[in-house]
Scaffold this motif. Structure first.
Motif, mmCIF file in Angstrom:
data_model
loop_
_atom_site.group_PDB
_atom_site.id
_atom_site.type_symbol
_atom_site.label_atom_id
_atom_site.label_comp_id
_atom_site.label_asym_id
_atom_site.label_seq_id
_atom_site.Cartn_x
_atom_site.Cartn_y
_atom_site.Cartn_z
ATOM 1 N N VAL A 1 -15.145 -13.193 16.945
ATOM 2 C CA VAL A 1 -15.849 -12.090 16.300
ATOM 3 C C VAL A 1 -16.602 -12.641 15.096
ATOM 4 O O VAL A 1 -16.031 -13.383 14.296
ATOM 5 N N THR A 2 -17.868 -12.288 14.974
ATOM 6 C CA THR A 2 -18.628 -12.816 13.834
ATOM 7 C C THR A 2 -18.950 -11.750 12.802
ATOM 8 O O THR A 2 -19.257 -12.066 11.660
ATOM 9 N N SER A 3 -18.902 -10.492 13.214
ATOM 10 C CA SER A 3 -19.164 -9.474 12.195
ATOM 11 C C SER A 3 -18.383 -8.195 12.476
ATOM 12 O O SER A 3 -17.955 -7.940 13.607
ATOM 13 N N ILE A 4 -18.177 -7.454 11.410
ATOM 14 C CA ILE A 4 -17.382 -6.227 11.468
ATOM 15 C C ILE A 4 -18.280 -5.099 11.012
ATOM 16 O O ILE A 4 -18.990 -5.237 10.021
ATOM 17 N N HIS A 5 -18.246 -4.002 11.739
ATOM 18 C CA HIS A 5 -19.047 -2.869 11.280
ATOM 19 C C HIS A 5 -18.190 -1.610 11.192
ATOM 20 O O HIS A 5 -17.768 -1.062 12.203
ATOM 21 N N LEU A 6 -17.909 -1.196 9.988
ATOM 22 C CA LEU A 6 -17.142 0.027 9.758
ATOM 23 C C LEU A 6 -18.010 0.933 8.881
ATOM 24 O O LEU A 6 -17.867 0.940 7.663
ATOM 25 N N TYR B 1 -9.627 -6.988 7.434
ATOM 26 C CA TYR B 1 -10.656 -6.597 6.470
ATOM 27 C C TYR B 1 -10.233 -5.329 5.725
ATOM 28 O O TYR B 1 -10.310 -5.260 4.492
ATOM 29 N N HIS C 1 -15.847 -9.498 1.921
ATOM 30 C CA HIS C 1 -14.737 -9.710 2.849
ATOM 31 C C HIS C 1 -13.988 -10.954 2.406
ATOM 32 O O HIS C 1 -14.483 -12.066 2.499
ATOM 33 N N SER D 1 -9.360 -5.469 1.632
ATOM 34 C CA SER D 1 -10.513 -5.101 0.804
ATOM 35 C C SER D 1 -10.288 -3.737 0.165
ATOM 36 O O SER D 1 -9.386 -2.993 0.545
ATOM 37 N N PRO E 1 -23.008 -1.274 5.623
ATOM 38 C CA PRO E 1 -23.626 -2.170 6.599
ATOM 39 C C PRO E 1 -22.572 -3.065 7.239
ATOM 40 O O PRO E 1 -21.447 -3.160 6.739
ATOM 41 N N PRO E 2 -22.926 -3.732 8.332
ATOM 42 C CA PRO E 2 -21.974 -4.670 8.942
ATOM 43 C C PRO E 2 -21.612 -5.783 7.958
ATOM 44 O O PRO E 2 -22.402 -6.127 7.080
ATOM 45 N N VAL E 3 -20.412 -6.301 8.120
ATOM 46 C CA VAL E 3 -19.945 -7.380 7.247
ATOM 47 C C VAL E 3 -19.829 -8.624 8.096
ATOM 48 O O VAL E 3 -19.129 -8.628 9.105
ATOM 49 N N THR E 4 -20.537 -9.644 7.688
ATOM 50 C CA THR E 4 -20.392 -10.922 8.387
ATOM 51 C C THR E 4 -19.098 -11.551 7.920
ATOM 52 O O THR E 4 -18.824 -11.581 6.730
ATOM 53 N N LYS E 5 -18.337 -12.022 8.839
ATOM 54 C CA LYS E 5 -17.039 -12.566 8.441
ATOM 55 C C LYS E 5 -17.196 -13.759 7.525
ATOM 56 O O LYS E 5 -17.912 -14.693 7.832
#
Lengths: 187, 574
Positions: free
Chosen positions: B175-180, B147, A184, B151, A165-169
């Protein structure tokens, strides 16, 4: 032994390079490779047929699954699957053998896609070995020119696709099954 | 349009948001816009003297602190020079983010000045890499890079940025979120497997904990210590894991492998249960794999699923972060209360391990006429007492340092393990000393590797870093010489390093002090003087040139077949 690997990958520049790089770095030769976008055009499906050292079979799948751009890599040699390949072929056909060529083509389920005084262009799909035979027979009529698509394979078992799923920073995200957690670490 | 920001400024803003305080780098043509933005920005840039050393210095910073390091180079030669440092970080799982400039996007593929296919070249040198040709993609890529680097199994990530992206402008939204979706990190470990592991550990008669770099990366030292005390298992730490368990801990044996101790290797050979924590069964540890630990079952804990059963089959795999797994494992073990159990097999095993230790201890050798390299390391150990940071290069001195210097905590021992890159020591000590300004930092190098990174003396002086550079000078590429002597009939080919500069003049030329010591009676005073010096110091230590590193498992040998000392006196022409 030949291994057929099916990959679902992000449709991004460099994704193919990373996958192929894993294979070439080990000095293996790819027998066939097909890539095309899926219904979701942000993803591509690849089928790679490659002769892999036996003890490395599982390792290479793990390495592929480690790639950031790879959503799923599976070894199709392990479960039930169906493989098809397509061939396009130009056959030189003098008047006396045209009928015989068409008969043979019919036996292999091939279609005529172009016809001229020199000969035919034929299209056939089937298993790789079947198409090998088809090519051999056509060659017996004279010179042929051939383009093959490479194998495309579909697993007959549904495999669960697990995506992160997406990771909130700066936040912790729990995966739904509770076993794994993405953290994270912000410095 | 005052709310527009340049790509260079956006990049700096992203770095600040990632908590970056230092960049190790070297500017060049296409990165000038980025360096212009840095001119009046609070982020600290450390100008190294070669891009390879930017990556090594960033690694030194990471290895000493656990934070993600940043290095920067220009396109073409800048990026290619960086590559060795990236592969080094990849093999030792060191999180660094490398920023490289690329030619303007419209020039890519035209053989433009200083153009190289950095994205292609570094594909196999990194955990992941990005090519950014569009400014809109920049912030997301930078945060994804951090990230990915930090990680899971950590590693280097490179972001290649075209000049027009640095120069372009856009409205910046953080940027507030990362999606991988394809990047999976398994940290928790399977609860059932963890229970089974605890059971196996207490049933084992001859357990052996084999701890590596993963324990240090996941900050799991305290958990490791609790585990070995609960199970009361002898423990070996790999070259990458030195300091994971304090060197003076009663359960600690020493380093295993090619130059490991007799007790460590005999222990690894005879154990019935290997508890492998954040290790990868490297060939330098296992020797001939087929003959490695033939009686042992293996519990393998690693965050990277591809390490499980890669070299040695794992009877009980646990994919997860070592720290999280050990926390759970220790909780299970505490419940089982092992200290109340009668484990006669374990008592006999400890007696055996102690006998091996006594039979062939790892003790330094001394001479009254020349400085033995082991003597040098013992003197450094006497000063350090397990508390100083020690950065090394690669070769004989690295092995002697690993054998004879102890570490009471993790992140004190900084060495290039997997790639074995000569030239690593000096720049790594720069990063470490900058990260830990109040700590005593020894940079132990050989005369070979030292000369590979010599220009960094200027960086040391620029920043007034009080690094104690101890050059173990035997006049040879010692490790290669050792192999030539032992396995190639002593035909010494291209291993003599004549022309070493006079250290007094060399250090003076850079503006600091240096000296040479060659008599064992003067060694201690010379080292103390170096340490007492407020600034940097270069101590050139002339050691016995033909000393070899023992014990040694010859390449392809089994680990119980160690050579414990010189086979017979050998004449070495000088």
């Amino acid at each position: 032994m030949q291994q057929v690997i099916s990959l679902l990958v992000e449709n991004k520049p460099g994704a193919l390079m990373r996958i192929v790089g894993l294979i070439s770095a080990r000095g293996w030769n790819i027998d066939s490779l097909t890539v095309a976008k899926t219904l979701d055009t942000s993803l591509s499906r690849m089928t790679i047929a490659v002769a892999v050292d036996d003890h490395m079979r599982r390792q290479v799948i793990k390495q592929m699954n480690k790639l950031i751009n790879v959503l799923q890599a599976t070894d199709l040699s392990e479960g039930p699957s169906v493989t098809r390949e397509m061939v396009l072929m130009r056959v030189r056909a003098p008047q006396e053998s045209r009928t015989a060529i068409l008969k043979e083509a019919e036996i292999f389920g091939a279609r005529v896609v172009d016809s001229s005084v020199e000969g035919f262009a034929l299209e056939a799909t089937g298993e790789t070995e079947k198409l090998d035979e088809f090519a051999d027979i056509m060659r017996s009529y004279g010179e042929i020119e051939i383009t093959r698509s490479g194998a495309v394979t579909l697993s007959l078992e549904a495999k669960k696709l697990r995506l992160s799923p997406p990771v909130t920073k700066g936040a912790q995200v729990h995966e739904t099954d509770g076993q794994e957690k993405l953290v994270h670490k912000t410095n | 349009m005052s709310n527009l920001m340049s790509g260079s400024k956006i990049l700096l803003e992203c770095l600040v948001r990632e908590g970056v305080d230092t960049i190790y780098g070297y500017p060049g043509g296409v990165t000038i816009p980025f360096y212009d933005a840095m001119y009046d920005h609070p982020i600290r840039h450390v100008l190294v003297r070669h891009e390879q050393n930017a990556a090594f210095a960033a690694q030194g910073y990471v290895r000493a602190t656990g934070k993600t390091g940043v290095c920067c180079a220009t396109s073409g030669p800048g990026a290619t020079n960086l590559t060795t440092g990236l592969v080094d970080a990849l093999l030792d799982s060191i999180p660094i983010v490398a920023l490289t400039g690329q030619v303007t996007s419209t020039l890519i593929g035209t053989d433009a000045f200083q153009e190289a296919d950095t994205f292609g070249i570094t594909r196999s040198a990194t955990k992941h890499n990005f090519l950014i040709k569009n400014i809109a993609d920049l912030p997301q890529a930078i945060h994804e890079a951090f990230y990915i680097a930090s990680s899971g199994r950590p590693g280097p990530v490179l972001v290649d940025i075209t000049k027009d992206v640095f120069q372009g402008n856009m409205q910046y939204n953080p940027v507030t979120s990362i999606h991988l979706p394809g990047y999976k990190v398994y940290t928790e470990g399977h609860t059932g497997q963890i229970r089974r592991a605890a059971q196996m550990m207490l049933e084992a008669e001859r357990p052996m904990v084999y701890a590596g770099g993963g324990v240090i990366h996941s900050e799991a030292s305290a958990e490791l210590r609790e585990l070995v005390e609960l199970v009361d298992s002898p423990t070996v730490c790999t070259l990458m894991g030195l300091g994971a368990l304090p060197g003076n801990h009663p359960n600690y044996i020493s380093m295993p492998g090619m130059h490991g101790s007799y007790a460590a290797n005999m222990g690894m050979y005879n154990t019935d249960l290997i508890i492998a924590l954040g290790v990868r069964f490297d060939d330098r540890v296992t020797g001939r794999l087929k003959a490695f630990a033939p009686h042992a079952k293996v519990i393998h804990v690693d965050i990277d699923p591809s390490e499980i059963s890669k070299n040695r089959n794992a009877d009980l795999p646990i994919v997860g972060d070592v720290k999280r797994v050990l926390q759970k494992l220790n909780a299970v073990l505490r419940e089982m209360n092992p200290s109340a159990m009668d484990r006669p097999g374990l008592r006999a095993w400890w007696k055996q391990v102690r006998d091996w230790k006594a039979e062939h201890p790892l003790e330094p050798s001394f001479s009254t006429t020349e400085i033995k390299p082991q003597h040098l390391m013992a003197e450094i150990e006497r000063i350090s007492k397990g508390e100083a940071i020690v950065a090394t290069d690669v070769g004989q001195h690295q092995m002697w340092a690993a054998q004879h210097i102890s570490f009471n905590k993790p992140r004190l021992w900084l060495t290039s393990g997997g790639l074995g890159s000569m030239g690593f020591g000096l720049p790594a000590s720069v990063g470490a000393q900058m990260a830990c300004p109040n700590q005593l930092v020894f940079c132990i190098v050989g005369d070979g590797g030292f000369q590979m990174s010599l220009p960094e003396l200027a960086t040391i002086v620029n920043h007034g870093l009080p690094i104690k550079i101890i050059c173990m000078n035997n006049g040879y590429l010692g490790m290669v010489r050792q192999w030539q002597q032992l396995f190639y009939n002593n035909r010494l080919s291209q291993v003599t390093l004549d022309g070493f500069p006079d250290p007094v003049h060399l250090a003076a030329a850079y503006g600091f002090k240096g000296s040479t010591v060659s008599h064992p009676s003067q060694l201690r005073a010379a080292l103390e003087m170096a340490v007492a010096e407020p600034g940097p110091y270069l101590l050139n230590v002339k050691v016995s040139p033909e000393e070899n590193v023992y014990p040694m498992v010859p390449a392809g040998g089994a680990i119980n077949e160690m050579v414990l000392g010189p086979p017979s006196p050998v004449e070495v022409p000088r």
